[in-house]
Design an enzyme around this catalytic site. Structure first.
Site, PDB file in Angstrom:
ATOM      1  N   CYS A  68       0.827  -1.206   0.000  1.00 59.94           N
ATOM      2  CA  CYS A  68       0.000   0.000   0.000  1.00 59.94           C
ATOM      3  C   CYS A  68       0.860   1.254   0.000  1.00 59.94           C
ATOM      4  O   CYS A  68       1.786   1.383   0.803  1.00 59.94           O
ATOM      5  CB  CYS A  68      -0.916   0.003   1.217  1.00 59.94           C
ATOM      6  SG  CYS A  68      -1.990   1.443   1.301  1.00 59.94           S
ATOM      7  N   CYS A  77      -3.050  -1.084   8.740  1.00 59.11           N
ATOM      8  CA  CYS A  77      -2.386  -2.381   8.477  1.00 59.11           C
ATOM      9  C   CYS A  77      -0.924  -2.271   8.895  1.00 59.11           C
ATOM     10  O   CYS A  77      -0.044  -2.074   8.063  1.00 59.11           O
ATOM     11  CB  CYS A  77      -2.491  -2.757   7.003  1.00 59.11           C
ATOM     12  SG  CYS A  77      -4.164  -2.825   6.378  1.00 59.11           S
ATOM     13  N   GLN A 265     -18.615 -11.284  10.099  1.00 57.60           N
ATOM     14  CA  GLN A 265     -17.174 -11.471  10.083  1.00 57.60           C
ATOM     15  C   GLN A 265     -16.569 -10.657   8.947  1.00 57.60           C
ATOM     16  O   GLN A 265     -17.045 -10.682   7.812  1.00 57.60           O
ATOM     17  CB  GLN A 265     -16.820 -12.949   9.918  1.00 57.60           C
ATOM     18  CG  GLN A 265     -17.229 -13.816  11.096  1.00 57.60           C
ATOM     19  CD  GLN A 265     -16.402 -13.556  12.344  1.00 57.60           C
ATOM     20  OE1 GLN A 265     -15.364 -12.906  12.296  1.00 57.60           O
ATOM     21  NE2 GLN A 265     -16.866 -14.063  13.473  1.00 57.60           N
ATOM     22  N   GLU A 315     -28.110 -14.587  21.939  1.00 56.35           N
ATOM     23  CA  GLU A 315     -27.473 -13.322  21.569  1.00 56.35           C
ATOM     24  C   GLU A 315     -28.146 -12.197  22.341  1.00 56.35           C
ATOM     25  O   GLU A 315     -29.345 -12.251  22.623  1.00 56.35           O
ATOM     26  CB  GLU A 315     -27.614 -13.099  20.055  1.00 56.35           C
ATOM     27  CG  GLU A 315     -27.316 -11.709  19.548  1.00 56.35           C
ATOM     28  CD  GLU A 315     -25.882 -11.285  19.800  1.00 56.35           C
ATOM     29  OE1 GLU A 315     -25.689 -10.126  20.208  1.00 56.35           O
ATOM     30  OE2 GLU A 315     -24.963 -12.102  19.587  1.00 56.35           O
ATOM     31  N   CYS A 389     -11.550 -13.651  19.438  1.00 65.20           N
ATOM     32  CA  CYS A 389     -10.948 -12.502  18.759  1.00 65.20           C
ATOM     33  C   CYS A 389      -9.933 -11.803  19.655  1.00 65.20           C
ATOM     34  O   CYS A 389      -9.444 -10.725  19.314  1.00 65.20           O
ATOM     35  CB  CYS A 389     -12.036 -11.518  18.303  1.00 65.20           C
ATOM     36  SG  CYS A 389     -12.989 -10.795  19.654  1.00 65.20           S
TER      37      CYS A 389
END
Length: 432
Positions: A68, A77, A265, A315, A389
Site C-alpha cells: 500500500c 495495516c 465477520q 445473543e 478474537c
C-alpha cells in the site's frame, strides 16, 4: 532529538517492534524482531517510550516492501512490511505466550493456521470523515489508534473489498462537494455477495441536492446508499428502494441476510474456512443438541443446524436475534431457534441454561466468556469449541475450563485480519 542504535527484540500487541533501552521498553513503528535500527524518540513516558525509525541498519529477512502506498501514513495495516508467513508465526507465538502466561495451559496439539487471500478481504468497516477548514477539503480514511484526532488521507486501500478499495479517494471528492460536508463524520461500509452498502452518518438534514448527489454516486458505482441521521435504528436506504445484503455458506447450503450495521465477520473467505473448521472440531452427530452462545445473525448456528439434531443460539441484541430467526426460517431450518440474553449478565436460571447440551460453541467479543463459564458448561456437555478474537481472554477462559474438568485438546490461529496485529483463534476443549 538525539539518534541512537537499538536492536529489536520482539513485537508488541499492536504490531510495533520492541527494543529494550536501559531496561525500559521502547515501541518502534515499522520495526521487526532481529533488526538493528537507528532510532529517535518522539514521545517519552514513565514506563515506556515511543520511537521512530531513522534508518534500518540490518534488515530482517522477513521484511518486505509494503504493497500500500499509504502505509507510512495509515495505521490500519501495521504489519504490511512483514512477510505473510512471518505474520502468522508471530500471531501463533502471541497465542502460545498468552496460554502459558495467563491461562497456565498448553494445547495438546497446534492446529494448522487458517489463511485466505491476504488482500481485498475486508467487507465491513468504518471510514472516518474530516473536513479540514484550512484546506477546504474533506479527508476520508481511518483514524490513527495512537492519535484518534488524526485521519489518514488515503485514495486507495489494498485490503478493502476490490469494488471499494480503489474508490476511497472518490468518496472524499463526493463528500467534499456536498453542502453538508462539515456534518458527515463517518461512512460505514458492508459488502454482501452481490452488493456493497455505504451508510452516511449525517449530523444535520441533507438538502435535496446532497441526496441526489449521493444517489447518483451509488448508481454510478453500483453501491447501495443508506443514510443515518441518528442512532442505529435511524438507518434507512435511499437507493435502491429495498437493497438486499446477504452472504452464502455453500458448503452447508445456507444464506444469511443482514443489515448494513450488523456484525458480520470482516473477512468473507476466512469466515468460510472458520465455519468448516468449527464444524470439524464440533464433530457433530444427527442426534446432538448444540448451544451456540454469542450467536449474532446465526453465522455458526445455521451451518450447525444442517448437521445436528437441534441448535439454540443466544445473543444479547434483539435485532440480531430477529434476523437470525428469519434466516433460519428462510433456509428451512426448523431445528434452529434463538433466544435473547445478555451473556455478560447472570443467565443461569434461563431455560436454555438449565438444559442438557451435548456440545457448546462460544464466539464472544473481546471481553471473553468468563461470566458464562461461571455456570456453563453443565454436566453432559463433553465438547466445547471456542472462537476467539482476543488471545488474552481466550487464555483466561481456557484456564477456567481446564479447572472445570476439561482439557485443551488443540488450538490455532486464524488470519482473519492479514497485515494487522489482530489475533483471531480457535480452540477445542474435551471433558477429561
Amino acid at each position: 532529538m538525539t539518534e541512537f542504535e537499538a536492536t529489536i527484540t520482539g513485537l508488541g500487541h499492536d504490531g510495533r517492534g520492541v527494543a529494550r533501552i536501559d531496561g525500559k521498553a521502547t515501541f518502534v513503528s515499522g520495526a521487526l524482531p532481529g533488526e538493528r535500527v537507528l532510532l529517535k524518540y518522539y514521545k517519552r513516558h514513565r514506563h515506556y517510550d515511543d520511537a521512530e525509525i531513522v534508518s534500518v541498519l540490518d534488515a530482517s529477512p522477513d521484511r518486505v516492501e509494503p504493497k500500500c502506498r499509504h502505509f507510512s501514513q495509515c495505521s490500519g495495516c501495521s504489519l504490511q512490511h512483514m512477510d505473510s508467513a512471518a505474520q502468522i508465526a508471530a500471531k501463533q507465538q502471541v497465542l502460545a505466550d498468552n496460554f502459558e502466561r495467563i491461562g497456565k495451559v498448553t494445547p495438546g496439539s497446534w492446529l494448522p493456521p487458517l489463511t485466505d487471500q491476504p488482500w481485498g478481504y475486508r467487507r465491513r468497516g468504518r471510514f472516518s470523515v474530516r473536513y479540514v477548514a484550512k484546506k477546504e477539503r474533506v479527508l476520508v480514511g481511518f483514524r490513527d489508534e495512537a492519535n484518534p484526532r488524526f485521519v489518514a488521507e488515503i485514495e486507495h486501500c489494498e485490503v478493502l473489498h476490490p469494488a471499494l478499495g480503489p474508490k476511497v479517494g472518490l468518496l472524499a471528492e463526493l463528500v467534499g462537494g456536498l453542502a453538508a460536508a462539515r456534518d458527515i463524520p463517518q461512512i460505514e461500509f458492508a459488502a454482501g455477495d452481490d452488493m456493497i452498502a455505504l451508510v452516511f452518518r449525517h449530523m444535520s438534514a441533507l438538502s435535496d441536492a446532497d441526496r441526489d448527489a449521493l444517489i447518483a454516486f451509488g448508481k454510478a458505482h453500483g453501491f447501495a446508499i443508506y443514510l443515518q441521521p441518528g442512532n442505529h435504528s435511524s438507518v434507512h436506504p435511499i437507493w435502491p428502494e429495498s437493497p438486499r445484503l446477504a452472504f452464502a455458506v455453500p458448503a452447508d447450503d445456507v444464506e444469511l441476510e443482514f443489515q448494513p450495521l450488523d456484525f458480520v465477520q470482516v473477512n468473507a473467505g476466512m469466515n468460510q474456512r472458520m465455519l468448516a473448521r468449527s464444524l470439524e472440531l464440533l464433530d457433530l452427530r444427527p442426534t446432538d443438541r448444540v448451544l451456540d452462545l454469542f450467536c449474532g445473525l446465526g453465522n455458526f448456528t445455521l451451518p450447525i443446524a444442517r448437521h445436528a439434531g437441534e441448535v439454540v443460539g443466544v445473543e444479547g441484541e434483539h435485532g440480531l436475534v430477529e434476523r437470525a430467526a428469519a434466516n433460519a426460517a428462510r433456509n428451512g431450518l426448523s431445528n434452529a431457534s434463538f433466544r435473547v440474553g445478555n451473556l455478560f449478565d447472570d443467565q443461569r436460571n434461563e431455560p436454555w441454561a438449565t438444559q442438557r447440551w451435548d456440545k457448546l460453541l462460544l464466539d464472544p467479543p473481546r471481553a471473553g466468556a468468563d461470566k458464562v463459564l461461571e455456570y456453563l458448561p453443565r454436566k453432559g456437555t463433553d465438547r466445547v469449541v471456542y472462537v476467539s478474537c482476543h488471545p488474552a481472554s481466550l487464555a483466561r477462559d481456557a484456564g477456567i475450563l481446564v479447572g472445570k474438568g476439561f482439557r485443551l485438546v488443540s488450538a490455532g490461529v486464524m488470519d482473519m485480519f492479514p497485515h494487522t496485529a489482530h489475533v483471531e483463534s480457535i480452540a477445542l476443549f474435551e471433558r477429561r
